[in-house]
Design a protein around this motif. Structure first.
Motif, mmCIF file in Angstrom:
data_model
loop_
_atom_site.group_PDB
_atom_site.id
_atom_site.type_symbol
_atom_site.label_atom_id
_atom_site.label_comp_id
_atom_site.label_asym_id
_atom_site.label_seq_id
_atom_site.Cartn_x
_atom_site.Cartn_y
_atom_site.Cartn_z
ATOM 1 N N LEU A 71 1.917 -5.374 -0.155
ATOM 2 C CA LEU A 71 2.570 -4.529 -1.166
ATOM 3 C C LEU A 71 1.590 -4.029 -2.219
ATOM 4 O O LEU A 71 1.761 -2.925 -2.772
ATOM 5 C CB LEU A 71 3.712 -5.301 -1.839
ATOM 6 C CG LEU A 71 4.930 -5.596 -0.949
ATOM 7 C CD1 LEU A 71 5.949 -6.443 -1.706
ATOM 8 C CD2 LEU A 71 5.574 -4.297 -0.474
ATOM 9 N N LEU A 72 0.573 -4.801 -2.505
ATOM 10 C CA LEU A 72 -0.403 -4.386 -3.519
ATOM 11 C C LEU A 72 -1.101 -3.064 -3.177
ATOM 12 O O LEU A 72 -1.377 -2.255 -4.076
ATOM 13 C CB LEU A 72 -1.436 -5.492 -3.733
ATOM 14 C CG LEU A 72 -0.947 -6.696 -4.558
ATOM 15 C CD1 LEU A 72 -1.968 -7.821 -4.526
ATOM 16 C CD2 LEU A 72 -0.693 -6.264 -6.016
ATOM 17 N N PRO A 73 -1.415 -2.771 -1.889
ATOM 18 C CA PRO A 73 -2.069 -1.485 -1.582
ATOM 19 C C PRO A 73 -1.230 -0.251 -1.914
ATOM 20 O O PRO A 73 -1.757 0.866 -1.917
ATOM 21 C CB PRO A 73 -2.315 -1.580 -0.067
ATOM 22 C CG PRO A 73 -2.429 -3.033 0.215
ATOM 23 C CD PRO A 73 -1.452 -3.663 -0.712
ATOM 24 N N LEU A 74 0.064 -0.429 -2.183
ATOM 25 C CA LEU A 74 0.896 0.730 -2.565
ATOM 26 C C LEU A 74 0.622 1.186 -3.994
ATOM 27 O O LEU A 74 0.916 2.329 -4.344
ATOM 28 C CB LEU A 74 2.382 0.376 -2.421
ATOM 29 C CG LEU A 74 2.883 0.039 -1.009
ATOM 30 C CD1 LEU A 74 4.336 -0.398 -1.070
ATOM 31 C CD2 LEU A 74 2.729 1.243 -0.088
ATOM 32 N N VAL A 75 0.069 0.310 -4.792
ATOM 33 C CA VAL A 75 -0.100 0.599 -6.227
ATOM 34 C C VAL A 75 -1.096 1.735 -6.493
ATOM 35 O O VAL A 75 -0.808 2.657 -7.281
ATOM 36 C CB VAL A 75 -0.518 -0.683 -6.980
ATOM 37 C CG1 VAL A 75 -0.824 -0.378 -8.449
ATOM 38 C CG2 VAL A 75 0.577 -1.732 -6.866
ATOM 39 N N PRO A 76 -2.281 1.745 -5.861
ATOM 40 C CA PRO A 76 -3.249 2.799 -6.193
ATOM 41 C C PRO A 76 -2.714 4.213 -5.983
ATOM 42 O O PRO A 76 -2.979 5.108 -6.796
ATOM 43 C CB PRO A 76 -4.429 2.516 -5.247
ATOM 44 C CG PRO A 76 -4.325 1.068 -4.950
ATOM 45 C CD PRO A 76 -2.878 0.770 -4.921
ATOM 46 N N ALA A 77 -1.959 4.436 -4.902
ATOM 47 C CA ALA A 77 -1.427 5.784 -4.650
ATOM 48 C C ALA A 77 -0.465 6.217 -5.746
ATOM 49 O O ALA A 77 -0.448 7.394 -6.155
ATOM 50 C CB ALA A 77 -0.730 5.822 -3.295
ATOM 51 N N LEU A 78 0.341 5.299 -6.261
ATOM 52 C CA LEU A 78 1.256 5.620 -7.357
ATOM 53 C C LEU A 78 0.485 5.979 -8.624
ATOM 54 O O LEU A 78 0.838 6.922 -9.353
ATOM 55 C CB LEU A 78 2.190 4.437 -7.630
ATOM 56 C CG LEU A 78 3.255 4.154 -6.558
ATOM 57 C CD1 LEU A 78 3.932 2.817 -6.827
ATOM 58 C CD2 LEU A 78 4.283 5.284 -6.536
ATOM 59 N N LEU A 79 -0.581 5.224 -8.895
ATOM 60 C CA LEU A 79 -1.399 5.512 -10.066
ATOM 61 C C LEU A 79 -2.106 6.864 -9.932
ATOM 62 O O LEU A 79 -2.170 7.658 -10.875
ATOM 63 C CB LEU A 79 -2.427 4.393 -10.270
ATOM 64 C CG LEU A 79 -1.852 3.006 -10.608
ATOM 65 C CD1 LEU A 79 -2.984 1.988 -10.726
ATOM 66 C CD2 LEU A 79 -1.052 3.052 -11.913
ATOM 67 N N VAL A 80 -2.637 7.141 -8.741
ATOM 68 C CA VAL A 80 -3.321 8.424 -8.505
ATOM 69 C C VAL A 80 -2.333 9.573 -8.637
ATOM 70 O O VAL A 80 -2.662 10.644 -9.189
ATOM 71 C CB VAL A 80 -3.991 8.423 -7.112
ATOM 72 C CG1 VAL A 80 -4.484 9.821 -6.759
ATOM 73 C CG2 VAL A 80 -5.146 7.432 -7.080
ATOM 74 N N GLN A 81 -1.106 9.362 -8.142
ATOM 75 C CA GLN A 81 -0.077 10.413 -8.289
ATOM 76 C C GLN A 81 0.149 10.757 -9.760
ATOM 77 O O GLN A 81 0.221 11.936 -10.146
ATOM 78 C CB GLN A 81 1.230 9.930 -7.650
ATOM 79 C CG GLN A 81 2.384 10.946 -7.785
ATOM 80 C CD GLN A 81 3.746 10.291 -7.633
ATOM 81 O OE1 GLN A 81 3.888 9.119 -7.973
ATOM 82 N NE2 GLN A 81 4.708 11.038 -7.152
ATOM 83 N N GLN A 82 0.248 9.743 -10.598
ATOM 84 C CA GLN A 82 0.463 9.959 -12.029
ATOM 85 C C GLN A 82 -0.706 10.710 -12.661
ATOM 86 O O GLN A 82 -0.520 11.662 -13.435
ATOM 87 C CB GLN A 82 0.642 8.607 -12.727
ATOM 88 C CG GLN A 82 1.925 7.875 -12.384
ATOM 89 C CD GLN A 82 3.141 8.487 -13.060
ATOM 90 O OE1 GLN A 82 3.093 8.885 -14.228
ATOM 91 N NE2 GLN A 82 4.218 8.589 -12.309
ATOM 92 N N ILE A 83 -1.919 10.286 -12.282
ATOM 93 C CA ILE A 83 -3.113 10.912 -12.882
ATOM 94 C C ILE A 83 -3.237 12.376 -12.461
ATOM 95 O O ILE A 83 -3.505 13.263 -13.275
ATOM 96 C CB ILE A 83 -4.373 10.108 -12.488
ATOM 97 C CG1 ILE A 83 -4.320 8.719 -13.140
ATOM 98 C CG2 ILE A 83 -5.627 10.850 -12.897
ATOM 99 C CD1 ILE A 83 -5.401 7.787 -12.654
ATOM 100 N N ILE A 84 -3.025 12.669 -11.151
ATOM 101 C CA ILE A 84 -3.160 14.055 -10.668
ATOM 102 C C ILE A 84 -2.091 14.957 -11.283
ATOM 103 O O ILE A 84 -2.371 16.100 -11.693
ATOM 104 C CB ILE A 84 -3.084 14.078 -9.127
ATOM 105 C CG1 ILE A 84 -4.356 13.458 -8.536
ATOM 106 C CG2 ILE A 84 -2.909 15.510 -8.608
ATOM 107 C CD1 ILE A 84 -4.380 13.385 -7.039
#
Length: 595
Positions: free
Chosen positions: A30-43
């Protein structure tokens, strides 16, 4: 037993360790899902000037926390997922060994030695690896469901269309299962053929050299190795190329569909660049990999069916469940600190009786028929006869090394229902015509793991007339004697086996032609020391095969066999008067002595 039942039994056996292995997969996946969510917010913040739900420093802190949590989860998983795998391998190999060791000693192995080594080494590892990867796939399935939920909340239509090709690919791979089993079975068979040939070749090196057959042997080995290489290549090509198309290839198709469908949604403003980045990240890194692993796990399941079949074939006569049920032997070795000790005798031998014992080798009329024998405590009983008269067969049937077909054996009047399990130390000890030694030290060949003190070892060596031989060895008892005791002479091999027997206090001592590799003087000294030990300690009952006069003259009773039947019995004096067969054997003993 069906493969799914086989898997469930293994899971039940390792349930505590396996539950931990499964649960720890959740944070790992489940932890690997976190970076994509953070990148989505930043972009989205950069492209549409949206307000971030957190400051940039908070995001960086989250990323650092994510990395630390990921490393911790990976370390925990690496530790826990090995336990079910190792426990499963131990269970399977232990049960296989227990079954093989419980069979009559003279019975043929269910497969050739090389093939059995191959199955023990490779096939026994498949179930444990399947369990570990099953836990990994379970974690990925939870990760995939969460990723699909996040994607569906953003755009349901794109999510469904992107996932459909992956579902189709998994269905197609499942229909190819029989081909997977075929290629795995062929690969294992050719690998076993190579192992068999190596074992046979190393066992007859001298014969190959004498016959100048080295070029032919090498040519044959190259041929078998080439067959193994071709079979392995076909299996790998099918698994990695054909099945890989339905994994990586279809995942790429799904990613392409996302790009095509996202265009119109981006123009309408219902789909952002950050959303597109998240979809591609999840499709390629999470859902696509899950599809690959599901395809691989389906393949492993088919390969597991082949491994289960090959392991079960090593346990003829056992129930299918015996392979995965912890037996008494497994319980004994479950703790490595369990002290090893010699079982104590419950009932000392007073009388051994054999009634109408019969055995015929399969497909022949050779064997023994209606043998009757009686031994009293402390007696020295000799079985004699010409070559092929059934002497060795009789000993093996009494000891359970060959399964009797008729008759019964009684120990102090009680029927022995399972001679194979009964006639072991402390009830009896046995030295065969061709003793088997291990490629280890002389001491370890004598003790075989039994915690004997130095006095016990030296007493057994003295009884076997082995003390001078030990002194002449480079490292004494610590000398490595080589494969099958190659560094020892034939007589030393026989006396090493006799020493091993004397080191274990047994009620009945059984010798099969100990004279074959000993000179007359050494053998006479051995019997004198054994009988002297009998006077010092307790009466020793001996049952042996021999044709030497010195041994026959010591016998309380002699059993003369001819063509598998008792021709006569009695003392030397009685038999010389009444048995022409014994007189012929006695004469041959005189001729041998003169030579």
């Amino acid at each position: 037993m069906k493969t799914r039942s086989f898997v469930w039994r293994i899971i039940s056996f390792t349930r505590k360790n396996y539950i931990w292995a499964v649960l720890l997969q959740l944070p790992r996946r489940l932890l690997p899902l976190v970076p994509a969510l953070l990148v989505q917010q930043i972009i989205d913040h950069l492209t549409q000037h949206r307000q971030l739900d957190a400051t940039i420093w908070s995001l960086l802190g989250l990323m650092l926390g994510y990395l630390l949590a990921r490393v911790t989860a990976l370390m925990a998983v690496q530790f826990t997922e090995r336990l079910p795998m190792f426990k499963t391998e131990t269970l399977l190999r232990t049960n296989l060994l227990e079954h093989l060791l419980s069979q009559p000693g003279a019975a043929a192995l269910p497969r050739d030695s090389g093939d059995m080594i191959n199955r023990f080494q490779k096939d026994s590892g498949n179930p444990g690896f399947f369990l570990v990867m099953g836990a990994f796939v379970f974690g990925m399935s939870i990760e995939t469901l969460v990723a699909l939920f996040i994607m569906a909340r953003i755009n349901m239509q794109i999510t469904v269309i992107a996932v459909l090709p992956l579902l189709v690919g998994n269905i197609i791979v499942n229909t190819l299962g029989k081909r997977v089993e075929h290629y795995r079975r062929k690969s294992r068979e050719t690998s076993s053929a190579v192992s068999n040939y190596l074992v046979d070749m190393f066992g007859v090196v001298q014969a190959i050299q004498v016959a100048s057959a080295t070029p032919n042997i090498v040519r044959r080995f190259h041929g078998l190795n080439n067959q193994r290489r071709v079979a392995s290549l076909r299996e790998n090509l099918f698994s990695n190329v054909v099945l890989g198309v339905f994994g990586t290839g279809i995942a790429s198709i799904s990613t392409g569909l996302i790009l095509l469908l996202a265009g119109s949604s981006l123009r309408t403003g219902h789909f952002t660049i950050g959303d597109l980045t998240l979809f591609i990240a999840y499709m390629g890194g999470t859902i696509g990999r899950f599809s690959d692993e599901m395809i691989a796990q389906i393949t492993r399941y088919r390969q597991l069916a082949v491994a289960q079949e090959r392991l079960t074939e090593l346990m003829p006569g056992a129930t299918p469940a015996a392979l995965v049920t912890p037996g008494s032997f497994y319980q004994q070795i479950a703790t490595f600190d369990t002290p090893v000790s010699m079982p104590q005798i419950e009932e000392r031998l007073e009388q051994l009786e054999v009634h109408n014992l019969s055995y015929a080798y399969p497909g022949t009329e050779r064997g023994i028929t209606n043998i009757n024998l009686r031994l009293e405590r402390g007696q020295f009983v000799v079985i004699t006869g010409r070559i092929g008269s059934g002497k060795t067969t009789l000993l093996r049937v009494i000891l359970g090394l060959l399964a009797k077909q008729e008759g019964e054996i009684r120990w102090n009047g009680a029927v022995v229902n399972d001679p194979t399990a009964f006639f072991r130390p402390p009830h009896s000890a046995y030295t065969g015509q061709t003793p088997h030694l291990f490629s280890t030290t002389l001491r370890e060949n004598i003790t075989l793991g039994l915690p004997l003190n130095e006095i016990q070892v030296q007493r057994a060596i003295h009884t076997a007339v082995m003390e001078r031989d030990v002194e002449m060895l480079a490292d004494g008892l610590e000398t490595i004697i080589g494969p099958k005791g190659i560094k020892l002479s034939g007589g030393q091999v026989q006396r090493t086996a006799a020493t091993r027997m004397f080191a274990r206090s047994s009620e009945l001592l059984v010798f099969d032609d100990l004279s074959s590799a000993l000179d007359v003087a050494t053998e006479q000294q051995l019997w004198e020391r054994l009988l002297a030990r009998q006077k010092e300690e307790h009466p020793i009952t001996c049952l042996l095969v021999s044709h030497r006069r010195a041994v026959l003259q010591r016998a309380d009773t002699i059993l003369v066999l001819k063509e598998g039947r008792v021709e006569a019995s009695g003392t030397v004096a009685e038999l010389l008067l009444t048995s022409p067969e014994f007189r012929a054997i006695w004469s041959s003993g005189r001729e041998e002595a003169s030579v």
